[in-house]
Design an enzyme around this catalytic site. Sequence first.
Site, PDB file in Angstrom:
ATOM      1  N   CYS A  93      54.923  64.532  15.552  1.00 17.46           N
ATOM      2  CA  CYS A  93      54.197  63.692  16.504  1.00 17.46           C
ATOM      3  C   CYS A  93      55.077  62.571  17.035  1.00 17.46           C
ATOM      4  O   CYS A  93      54.676  61.850  17.957  1.00 17.46           O
ATOM      5  CB  CYS A  93      52.990  63.021  15.858  1.00 17.46           C
ATOM      6  SG  CYS A  93      51.854  64.104  15.019  1.00 17.46           S
ATOM      7  N   GLU A 136      26.213  52.285  23.527  1.00 18.26           N
ATOM      8  CA  GLU A 136      26.708  50.968  23.125  1.00 18.26           C
ATOM      9  C   GLU A 136      28.144  51.025  22.611  1.00 18.26           C
ATOM     10  O   GLU A 136      28.939  50.119  22.864  1.00 18.26           O
ATOM     11  CB  GLU A 136      25.792  50.391  22.032  1.00 18.26           C
ATOM     12  CG  GLU A 136      26.183  49.021  21.524  1.00 18.26           C
ATOM     13  CD  GLU A 136      25.983  47.909  22.556  1.00 18.26           C
ATOM     14  OE1 GLU A 136      25.364  48.168  23.618  1.00 18.26           O
ATOM     15  OE2 GLU A 136      26.460  46.785  22.305  1.00 18.26           O
ATOM     16  N   HIS A 154      46.726  59.743  15.050  1.00 21.81           N
ATOM     17  CA  HIS A 154      46.463  61.123  15.438  1.00 21.81           C
ATOM     18  C   HIS A 154      45.488  61.713  14.423  1.00 21.81           C
ATOM     19  O   HIS A 154      45.747  61.675  13.225  1.00 21.81           O
ATOM     20  CB  HIS A 154      47.768  61.916  15.457  1.00 21.81           C
ATOM     21  CG  HIS A 154      47.573  63.368  15.716  1.00 21.81           C
ATOM     22  ND1 HIS A 154      46.673  63.831  16.646  1.00 21.81           N
ATOM     23  CD2 HIS A 154      48.145  64.468  15.160  1.00 21.81           C
ATOM     24  CE1 HIS A 154      46.710  65.155  16.659  1.00 21.81           C
ATOM     25  NE2 HIS A 154      47.584  65.563  15.770  1.00 21.81           N
ATOM     26  N   HIS A 157      42.704  64.993  13.352  1.00 19.68           N
ATOM     27  CA  HIS A 157      42.244  66.369  13.536  1.00 19.68           C
ATOM     28  C   HIS A 157      40.730  66.453  13.366  1.00 19.68           C
ATOM     29  O   HIS A 157      40.200  67.525  13.095  1.00 19.68           O
ATOM     30  CB  HIS A 157      42.928  67.292  12.525  1.00 19.68           C
ATOM     31  CG  HIS A 157      44.358  67.595  12.833  1.00 19.68           C
ATOM     32  ND1 HIS A 157      45.111  68.463  12.082  1.00 19.68           N
ATOM     33  CD2 HIS A 157      45.174  67.164  13.824  1.00 19.68           C
ATOM     34  CE1 HIS A 157      46.336  68.539  12.584  1.00 19.68           C
ATOM     35  NE2 HIS A 157      46.405  67.755  13.629  1.00 19.68           N
ATOM     36  N   HIS A 179      42.755  71.062  18.811  1.00 24.44           N
ATOM     37  CA  HIS A 179      43.763  70.419  17.979  1.00 24.44           C
ATOM     38  C   HIS A 179      43.258  69.069  17.441  1.00 24.44           C
ATOM     39  O   HIS A 179      43.151  68.883  16.236  1.00 24.44           O
ATOM     40  CB  HIS A 179      45.046  70.268  18.821  1.00 24.44           C
ATOM     41  CG  HIS A 179      46.175  69.601  18.121  1.00 24.44           C
ATOM     42  ND1 HIS A 179      47.491  69.796  18.459  1.00 24.44           N
ATOM     43  CD2 HIS A 179      46.201  68.713  17.099  1.00 24.44           C
ATOM     44  CE1 HIS A 179      48.271  69.073  17.674  1.00 24.44           C
ATOM     45  NE2 HIS A 179      47.517  68.409  16.839  1.00 24.44           N
TER      46      HIS A 179
END
Lengths: 213, 213, 213, 213
Positions: free
Chosen positions: C91, C134, C109, C111, C184
């Site tokens: 990443c 909200e 990140h 999943h 992903h």
Amino acid sequence: MQLTDEQTAATDEAKQLICELCHTFYLQGWVGGTGGGMSIKADSLIVMAPSGVQKERMIPADMFVLDKEGNVLIDPIARPGPYKPPKLSECSPLFMAAYELRGAGAVMHSHSLNAVMATLLDPSATEFTVTNLEMIKGIAGHGYYDNCIVPIIENTARECELTDRLRQAIKSYPKSQAVLVRRHGVYVWGNTWIQAKTQAECYDYLFEVQQSS
Amino acid sequence: MQLTDEQTAATDEAKQLICELCHTFYLQGWVGGTGGGMSIKADSLIVMAPSGVQKERMIPADMFVLDKEGNVLIDPIARPGPYKPPKLSECSPLFMAAYELRGAGAVMHSHSLNAVMATLLDPSATEFTVTNLEMIKGIAGHGYYDNCIVPIIENTARECELTDRLRQAIKSYPKSQAVLVRRHGVYVWGNTWIQAKTQAECYDYLFEVQQSS
Amino acid sequence: MQLTDEQTAATDEAKQLICELCHTFYLQGWVGGTGGGMSIKADSLIVMAPSGVQKERMIPADMFVLDKEGNVLIDPIARPGPYKPPKLSECSPLFMAAYELRGAGAVMHSHSLNAVMATLLDPSATEFTVTNLEMIKGIAGHGYYDNCIVPIIENTARECELTDRLRQAIKSYPKSQAVLVRRHGVYVWGNTWIQAKTQAECYDYLFEVQQSS
Amino acid sequence: MQLTDEQTAATDEAKQLICELCHTFYLQGWVGGTGGGMSIKADSLIVMAPSGVQKERMIPADMFVLDKEGNVLIDPIARPGPYKPPKLSECSPLFMAAYELRGAGAVMHSHSLNAVMATLLDPSATEFTVTNLEMIKGIAGHGYYDNCIVPIIENTARECELTDRLRQAIKSYPKSQAVLVRRHGVYVWGNTWIQAKTQAECYDYLFEVQQSS
């Protein structure tokens, strides 16, 4: 402002409790994303969690102390960056409504998905109703066969603008211990922090059953 | 009433276990909103959680001790306000039914949503039935291919009024280790606290599978 | 490479935070199976979790330290087998995109199943949109009545090949604080680790509401 | 049987890990009701959790130690009642199959609801298949675009009778790192405990996505 020893002891206990309970509420998905909040009456004072902070990571020193009219007596000490300076909850006037109109001892605000979905079962309904469930007995003044009715008010752009609607709903539904806000969440109160928490748990369960049925 | 050293040791262990297990049950959604309960036989005595208290925050000193006929031998010490004075569980006669009719060593009561939904799959059914699931083997006397049948009784306004129906169901379903109560929850027992807990977990899993299928 | 005392203090705090937060993310199902990741800017440096390790069991010594161009300054010490040698996250260029194009202070990140399902509500959609909730107010620059739009990009065989698409999406959606990747997960960032985490929680909640509606 | 110092150190670490991991698996609903299990290879020996015990409350002393042919070398010490005497897992020959046929370093067995539901998506299917999901990359030898196929075998009345079917499935599906058992759960293995756990988490996630889609 100088607190008496009794007030210091009572507010310290309330501060500790709010931190502890908000940690639990976070695990239940009620106060994620800095949302939701809690306030407990301590002696004749009011302890209130700040706005826009990670509710599961608060410490007692983060809490505001207000007098019973809602004026801030003690500001929390600012934490160093990246923490933002402490800000009184936008919910403050909403919490005060339950204190003033119901003589509540504690008030909670949750963004629970169950509460939000309860307002969307019928997107134009102004009431959520449930009956014949054992957990209804956990709501003050309600028995198993009673209709448990929670008013639903429409949301507004700013939380403080909800005050009038919330006050109106509290007055119009004297048996209810909670007010749902469409697409937003729920306000629940009780005579003590124990009753407020118990009723919040019961209502959330009732919202979930209705959604699963 | 003076306990023997053996009775004190046995009841102390049971008190500690009930607190520990109820904390876990709370995280699973079985005893929220002060609902549900648990009781364990210790030596010839019975330890029982009080009614209407936060089940995940109990301490050993909150527990009642009863003789095997269900008479209270030891009352818990009252906590200061806002805690309410200790009250024997409304479930007490229901727990006693499993002790008396089945020689149980422990009894649990859960308000699990899975249990409530199991009573609503067919709102007029008087039995919940499941078969061909590995977890059925966790229920005493049941194999994988057996029908696992749990009687469903109708709820009443007051928990103590359930006693007759529950006793009748226990007698009519000698193979069942549990009784479901419509729109309320489930009672599960076992020869020991380990078996009661294991069977409660297996039944809850079976209720959930049936609901997802 | 020798860090200044200030850099050491700042990176140590960031390392500790990443471990702590990833443990919480694991419990929420965001970083199971060694998936997901997190990076925090510390002073002028960047701390980044390694790739392919159990995110809930990391220790501060497992972290990489990079300069602000993304060059590795400090490699973590390898743990003995069966742990694999430390590997910089695939990443990494994706995290760098948010640092470079948005001046982010932290990037996450996840999943999360909610994120993946959000990309499958309409499997050909290039945007996820939600409004009138909200929790939208938890996303920087968004009010309750705003459309909260998150771009969805298609996944690739290797994570590093996502970089161009992600950079393009970040540029094309200047108001968005996140990019969804089909089948992903999601990338979310913020000015600080607090804002990145808050926005990640809000987005996840919004993904879940949309799925339940 | 006397272990070498190296064997003692390795088995002690494996015993501790199994307890720790099973506690986590319990919270995820994989090993409730005493179900499921785990085994780790340590040096040339095999450590295995006992059968029919509360998996989240095990201590290292509860573990069996076997040689690599599956013969018991060390029996755990029995705990006092109401704990039952230690019993080697009925899964033992199933765990041994993965050690023998795949050279596994660890094997897990889960009763996860996601696994059971994966076998019921099509109740007559002999394979579970999923593709185009990032988490597939967590399964050894699989890329994003690959078909991730898990064989499904039919359950039997006794767990040990599953052995032939499981061995056959392992041989017939050399790419699979898991075997599903209809209405029962899943067996997952890996070269190390880290890979076994990682793959178990990835498979469970894939089962859940497929069910939600």
